[in-house]
Design an enzyme around this catalytic site. Structure first.
Site, PDB file in Angstrom:
ATOM      1  N   CYS A  55      -1.859   9.047   3.324  1.00  0.00           N
ATOM      2  CA  CYS A  55      -1.432   8.845   1.967  1.00  0.00           C
ATOM      3  C   CYS A  55      -3.094   8.616   1.007  1.00  0.00           C
ATOM      4  O   CYS A  55      -3.309   9.339  -0.210  1.00  0.00           O
ATOM      5  CB  CYS A  55      -1.056   6.670   1.064  1.00  0.00           C
ATOM      6  SG  CYS A  55      -2.183   5.935   2.294  1.00  0.00           S
TER       7      CYS A  55
ATOM      8  N   GLU B 267       0.988  -1.349  -0.088  1.00  0.00           N
ATOM      9  CA  GLU B 267       0.077  -0.405  -0.134  1.00  0.00           C
ATOM     10  C   GLU B 267       0.719   1.210  -0.037  1.00  0.00           C
ATOM     11  O   GLU B 267       1.651   1.684   0.989  1.00  0.00           O
ATOM     12  CB  GLU B 267      -0.643   0.377   1.182  1.00  0.00           C
ATOM     13  CG  GLU B 267      -1.903   1.299   0.820  1.00  0.00           C
ATOM     14  CD  GLU B 267      -2.095   2.170   1.317  1.00  0.00           C
ATOM     15  OE1 GLU B 267      -1.382   2.520   0.327  1.00  0.00           O
ATOM     16  OE2 GLU B 267      -1.570   2.239   3.117  1.00  0.00           O
TER      17      GLU B 267
END
Length: 489
Positions: free
Chosen positions: A289, A255
């Protein structure tokens, strides 16, 4: 009786955790408070020898843990969830001081940790496989088995949440885990997990917490005992991890970065749109993010949106969240702050208009709005990982879809509109791992699959029973006959 605290009553200072606390061969690392520069504590710094020893112990302990009754593994997860709730204020305190989190962000992480453990507690009782139809006279079936030892490498920005989302399901499914937290947040993202699971009754040797430098992380992924890796961090570091993992043919769950678009259509409620934009951009100083970095606003409401966003952004408070109630805390360190500021100044030189922000004192960066952004503006083209809103305009849905899709990343998407059908149709045209109609881009739930496309990672590998079972187990085909057939060659 359980300890009243999870940190003060344990000998973790200057040590690493391998089922017990002991000195690290790699020395120690100082834990600093970003807001003040004060020393908060000392953690052990794992070296390669520590890593090797832990992997051997974890491989042995995993076999016993996997053979334990499923109810035992489920009970450990439930107790861990209860402990996160019981010790929430203590863990929140560390997240605030060590990670620079506001109270709201710290609360979000601890609640998320409890939710991840409660969700993981259901995994041990899931069916282990299925019976498959066959033309032959045998019973044909599949069985799910733990992969073995799982490496979890977690970042600084949400150190607890981004560690526990992999640690909890991996353990629940019968694996052992080696957790390498970021050294900058090794207490809230490492020591607290060791202590919670220690108190919850996890057998010794099943979880190891080894703060260390990048070389320790790469050596961890490259070790033959590791059969799966879960990495959260930058795209550049993820590529290095992925290359090693691909060579070794192990489960790889990455990720990575994001440069997420928040699209504001002309029929959106402007007051709520501005609020959503601020939440998505400035939560945890933009060090997320999933942050709403690129604001794509219809030309008919563009000027008013920019003005309202700038006016309200200018009123946001920035300061030490440990001593005052503020909207934004400090950036994690001066290197990250300097990167943010360079992107802002380069963007202004490239033609963007600085409406508010763009300045800092120490590690406290003012939330920033850059108008007249778009392709060619550094803060629009790049993942800033800071409190910066790059605002661009569009005229048609086709243009909005093109602008939102024109990125190497594909993590999260937000679309604000009064017409949900239009929002859903637009989302179908923009490839991202998650999409939120009438919400900003920062959203996460323990039972929902999460992940990104393209340079944002390897798709949905986190969250939800299906994704977690796929991530941390192997599928084995088994057949059973009543007797051996009489083969004739």
């Amino acid at each position: 009786m359980l300890n009243t605290t999870i940190l003060d009553d344990a000998p973790w200072q200057g040590r690493i955790f391998t089922g017990s606390w002991h000195e690290a061969r790699g020395g120690v690392s100082t834990v600093l408070e970003p807001a003040t520069g004060a020393t908060l504590g000392i953690v052990g710094a794992a070296g390669i020898e520590d890593l090797t020893d832990s992997l051997e112990q974890a491989r042995d302990a995993q076999r016993t843990w996997a053979a334990a009754p499923y109810s035992e593994r489920a009970a450990v997860m439930r107790r861990a969830g209860d402990l996160w709730q019981r010790h929430s204020r203590e863990v929140e305190h560390w997240l605030i001081r060590e990670a620079g989190a506001t109270r709201a962000k710290a609360t979000y992480e601890v609640r998320g940790a409890a939710a991840e453990c409660f969700e993981a507690s259901s995994l041990p009782s899931h069916p282990l496989g299925e019976v498959i139809p066959s033309e032959r006279a045998w019973m044909s079936m599949t069985r799910r088995l733990p992969v073995g030892v799982v490496a979890v490498i977690a970042p600084f920005n949400a150190p607890l949440k981004l560690a526990i989302r992999s640690v909890a399901p991996a353990l629940a499914l019968g694996n052992a885990v080696i957790l390498k937290p970021d050294p900058r947040t090794a207490v809230s993202g490492g020591v607290t997990l060791a202590r919670i699971f220690e108190e919850a009754g996890l057998p010794a040797g099943v979880l190891h917490v080894l703060p260390g430098a990048a070389d320790v992380g790469l050596a961890l992924v490259d070790h033959p005992a590791v059969r799966a890796v879960s990495f959260t961090g930058s795209t550049a570091a993820g590529r290095a991890v992925g290359q090693i993992a691909a060579r070794r043919f192990i489960h790889t769950h990455l990720e990575l970065g994001g440069n997420n678009a928040l699209i504001v259509l002309e029929d959106a409620d402007l007051d709520r749109a501005v609020g959503a934009a601020m939440q998505g951009t400035f939560f945890h100083q933009g060090q997320v993010c999933m942050a709403s970095s690129r604001h794509l606003v219809h030309e008919s409401i563009y000027e008013e949106f920019v003005q309202r966003l700038a006016d309200q952004t200018a009123q946001l408070t920035v300061g030490d969240p440990a001593v005052e109630d503020v909207a934004l805390g400090p950036i994690i360190d001066d290197r990250q702050r300097d990167k943010i500021h360079a992107l802002v100044t380069d963007s202004v030189q490239a033609g963007a208009k600085l409406i508010t922000g763009g300045s800092y004192e120490g590690l406290f960066y003012r939330p920033t709005v850059l108008a007249d952004s778009g392709p060619g503006i550094p803060a629009y083209d790049s993942e800033v990982f800071g409190p910066v809103a790059a605002v661009a305009r569009f005229s048609t849905l086709d243009e909005a879809a093109h602008l939102a899709s024109d990125s190497e990343y594909g993590l999260s998407l937000g679309i604000l509109t009064s017409d949900v059908t239009t929002g859903l149709a637009l989302a179908e045209r923009i490839p991202t791992g998650t999409a939120h109609i009438n919400d900003q881009t920062i959203n996460d739930e323990a039972n929902a699959p999460f992940g990104g496309m393209f340079d944002s990672g390897t798709a949905t590998r986190f969250g939800g029973a299906h994704a977690n079972i796929e991530a941390y187990t192997e599928t084995r085909w088994i057949t059973v006959r009543q007797e051996t057939p009489a083969y004739a060659m």
